[in-house]
Design an enzyme around this catalytic site. Structure first.
Site, PDB file in Angstrom:
ATOM      1  N   LYS A  32      46.756   6.110  25.419  1.00 14.61           N
ATOM      2  CA  LYS A  32      47.768   5.579  24.491  1.00 14.61           C
ATOM      3  C   LYS A  32      48.743   6.703  24.175  1.00 14.61           C
ATOM      4  CE  LYS A  32      48.578   1.674  22.182  1.00 14.61           C
ATOM      5  NZ  LYS A  32      48.185   0.308  22.546  1.00 14.61           N
TER       6      LYS A  32
HETATM    7  P1  NAD Z   1      56.225  -5.712  17.702  1.00 15.62           P
HETATM    8  O1  NAD Z   1      56.917  -4.457  17.369  1.00 15.62           O
HETATM    9  O2  NAD Z   1      56.844  -6.652  18.668  1.00 15.62           O
HETATM   10  O3  NAD Z   1      55.922  -6.544  16.361  1.00 15.62           O
HETATM   11  C1  NAD Z   1      55.315  -5.967  15.281  1.00 15.62           C
HETATM   12  C2  NAD Z   1      55.307  -6.970  14.148  1.00 15.62           C
HETATM   13  O4  NAD Z   1      54.616  -6.392  13.036  1.00 15.62           O
HETATM   14  C3  NAD Z   1      56.686  -7.350  13.628  1.00 15.62           C
HETATM   15  O5  NAD Z   1      56.715  -8.738  13.382  1.00 15.62           O
HETATM   16  C4  NAD Z   1      56.801  -6.568  12.323  1.00 15.62           C
HETATM   17  O6  NAD Z   1      57.647  -7.195  11.383  1.00 15.62           O
HETATM   18  C5  NAD Z   1      55.376  -6.597  11.852  1.00 15.62           C
HETATM   19  N1  NAD Z   1      55.094  -5.544  10.868  1.00 15.62           N
HETATM   20  C6  NAD Z   1      55.400  -4.229  10.958  1.00 15.62           C
HETATM   21  N2  NAD Z   1      55.015  -3.594   9.827  1.00 15.62           N
HETATM   22  C7  NAD Z   1      54.442  -4.528   9.034  1.00 15.62           C
HETATM   23  C8  NAD Z   1      53.850  -4.505   7.755  1.00 15.62           C
HETATM   24  N3  NAD Z   1      53.767  -3.371   7.080  1.00 15.62           N
HETATM   25  N4  NAD Z   1      53.362  -5.666   7.246  1.00 15.62           N
HETATM   26  C9  NAD Z   1      53.443  -6.823   7.937  1.00 15.62           C
HETATM   27  N5  NAD Z   1      53.991  -6.892   9.159  1.00 15.62           N
HETATM   28  C10 NAD Z   1      54.490  -5.768   9.700  1.00 15.62           C
HETATM   29  O7  NAD Z   1      54.746  -5.268  18.169  1.00 15.62           O
HETATM   30  P2  NAD Z   1      53.738  -6.045  19.104  1.00 15.62           P
HETATM   31  O8  NAD Z   1      53.930  -5.572  20.499  1.00 15.62           O
HETATM   32  O9  NAD Z   1      53.806  -7.499  18.803  1.00 15.62           O
HETATM   33  O10 NAD Z   1      52.354  -5.432  18.604  1.00 15.62           O
HETATM   34  C11 NAD Z   1      51.686  -5.925  17.441  1.00 15.62           C
HETATM   35  C12 NAD Z   1      50.235  -5.475  17.498  1.00 15.62           C
HETATM   36  O11 NAD Z   1      49.636  -5.940  18.726  1.00 15.62           O
HETATM   37  C13 NAD Z   1      49.994  -3.980  17.485  1.00 15.62           C
HETATM   38  O12 NAD Z   1      48.777  -3.707  16.816  1.00 15.62           O
HETATM   39  C14 NAD Z   1      49.829  -3.636  18.955  1.00 15.62           C
HETATM   40  O13 NAD Z   1      49.089  -2.445  19.162  1.00 15.62           O
HETATM   41  C15 NAD Z   1      49.067  -4.849  19.414  1.00 15.62           C
HETATM   42  N6  NAD Z   1      49.143  -5.078  20.852  1.00 15.62           N
HETATM   43  C16 NAD Z   1      50.324  -5.240  21.480  1.00 15.62           C
HETATM   44  C17 NAD Z   1      50.343  -5.498  22.850  1.00 15.62           C
HETATM   45  C18 NAD Z   1      51.597  -5.792  23.598  1.00 15.62           C
HETATM   46  O14 NAD Z   1      51.517  -6.122  24.777  1.00 15.62           O
HETATM   47  N7  NAD Z   1      52.753  -5.721  22.969  1.00 15.62           N
HETATM   48  C19 NAD Z   1      49.138  -5.524  23.566  1.00 15.62           C
HETATM   49  C20 NAD Z   1      47.939  -5.364  22.881  1.00 15.62           C
HETATM   50  C21 NAD Z   1      47.956  -5.142  21.517  1.00 15.62           C
END
Ligand code: NAD
Length: 423
Positions: free
Chosen positions: A113
């Site tokens: 990561k």
């Molecule tokens: P993203 O940046 O597209 O979205 C993040 C979301 O979290 C947004 O809607 C934002 O408004 C919200 N957010 C941020 N701070 C916040 C807070 N304090 N309170 C409430 N909401 C808040 O990110 P993503 O890619 O959707 O990733 C989200 C989660 O999924 C993370 O934990 C990431 O590690 C995990 N994840 C992502 C992927 C991927 O392929 N993108 C894969 C596996 C896991």
């Protein structure tokens, strides 16, 4: 507790959460527990200084990381996060969860990561590009298509991956599409990658719902985070007849027991960067999100969200961990006692890395699959992995989280044992 000198003693840090998850699985690993310490330390951690010239001519320094937690089963795989709260420990935990996730679904990868401690919203596009390129150059000594393959995570996307691929390619002298996944389609990206994590959340949720007799038709869904993961998952649940009843993101918390208009909600998120301005729902206090009447709760934002206190109030029957590490270990116990089923991050959100794997394979063969092929293969891998994990959970009478760790850690430690210690 960690015995690494560079780790803090905060008991609620993501790394400590990960360590206690490992402790919970060791009793189920038989003689392989002998290698357990391997799981409790990252193989390699790199901290880099990322200086860039800002548009106004000043110079700013950002702190960047790349951690390779375990490479026993193959090259490192894991996203890159741009967020002001990123720390080495957080990246360590996220890399370790990648090790478990890749092994849990049977992908030939280790876990890694990366991240930069920055609020990217404060940078111009040019500054963002310079920071991404300098970071890529700095971590270039340990990444590569056969060594460690980054991908998008919080606040990073296809454009960031394109800059990373280009920078790595410029430094090595030939176009290396396989160095990152989650790229734009015409640069060796894969169809279906953008929505793959959310699709995986839906697929595991659909299967779990079947097992507990929860009908998706009319099921009430609450989501924290309508970003990449949350929006793709909710879109599929809504298409399956479920109702989105509450959304929390960094711009606010809204609820509507009659259901949001999903398309309208997404239009607001796209236009304004968050759900805060959506009109057809009631604004509620942030903490009240955890009291909302719902059947399915999808934390899809940041880690450490489900504390013991919140776990005691959650109304959902099913929690689908789209985010990484959203539930603290003690909260896990509360949810188990309250008979709330948790599909843990290490399997629930593995759809993204699975299609990243497809992307990497397609890049090597320069032969690209249709979106249907991708989605069918993704569905099968997720369902097979979940069934195997479920059988393990039933056999040992353990949670799906500990079962996923049991399946994954056994694979990781067998690889460790078979390879042997060098020298
Ligand atoms: P993203 O940046 O597209 O979205 C993040 C979301 O979290 C947004 O809607 C934002 O408004 C919200 N957010 C941020 N701070 C916040 C807070 N304090 N309170 C409430 N909401 C808040 O990110 P993503 O890619 O959707 O990733 C989200 C989660 O999924 C993370 O934990 C990431 O590690 C995990 N994840 C992502 C992927 C991927 O392929 N993108 C894969 C596996 C896991």
């Amino acid at each position: 507790m960690s015995n690494l000198s560079y780790v803090s003693s905060h008991t609620d840090s993501p790394w400590q959460t990960y360590l206690s998850q490992v402790d919970r699985v060791l009793p189920y690993l038989g003689h392989l527990a002998h290698w357990g310490e391997t799981l409790k330390r990252p193989k390699r951690t790199l901290i880099v200084d990322v200086p860039i010239e800002m548009d106004d001519g000043t110079v700013r320094h950002f702190e960047g990381y790349r951690v390779q937690h375990n490479l026993s089963r193959g090259p490192g795989k894991g996203g890159v996060r741009f967020h002001p709260d990123v720390t080495l420990e957080e990246v360590m935990a996220l890399s370790a969860w990648m090790t478990v996730k890749c092994a849990g679904v049977g992908l030939p990868y280790g876990g890694a990561k990366g991240g930069i401690r920055v609020d990217p919203k404060t940078l111009s596009r040019k500054e963002l590009e310079r920071m991404t390129r300098r970071y890529t150059s700095e971590i270039g000594i340990i990444i590569g298509p056969q060594r460690d393959i980054p991908a998008p995570d919080v606040n990073t996307n296809g454009q960031i991956m394109a800059w990373m691929m280009d920078t790595y390619s410029m430094n090595t002298g030939s176009t290396a599409t396989g160095v990152v996944t989650g790229k734009p389609i015409h640069l060796g990206g894969s169809l279906g990658r953008v929505k793959a994590t959310g699709r995986g959340v839906f697929v595991t949720g659909r299967e779990a719902a079947k097992r507990i007799g929860l009908n998706l038709q009319g099921a009430k869904v609450a989501v924290q985070g309508l970003g990449n993961v949350g929006s793709a998952a909710v879109e599929l649940f809504v298409a399956a007849g479920a109702k989105l009843v509450a959304v929390q993101d960094h711009t606010g918390t809204l609820a509507n027991p009659n259901g949001f208009d999903f398309n309208e909600a997404m239009a607001v998120v796209k236009r304004e960067g968050g759900i805060g301005g959506y009109k057809n729902a009631e604004k509620i206090d942030g903490e009240a999100f955890w009291d909302v009447d719902c059947d399915i709760l999808i934390p899809a934002a940041l880690e450490g969200q489900i504390t013991t206190a919140r776990a005691n109030r959650i109304k959902a029957k099913l929690i689908l961990e789209g985010a990484n590490g959203p539930t603290l270990p003690e909260a896990d116990d509360v949810l188990k006692d309250r008979n709330i089923l948790v599909v843990p991050d290490v399997i629930c959100n593995a759809g993204g890395v699975t299609v990243s794997y497809f992307e990497w394979v397609q890049d090597f063969s320069s032969f690209f699959w249709t979106e249907d092929e991708i989605n069918v293969r993704l569905d099968k891998i997720m369902v097979d992995a979940l069934n195997h994990i479920w059988d393990t959970a039933d056999r040992h009478k353990i949670t799906l989280r500990t079962a996923t760790f049991a399946v994954a850690c056994e694979r990781i430690l067998i690889a460790r044992e078979e390879r042997g210690l060098y020298p």
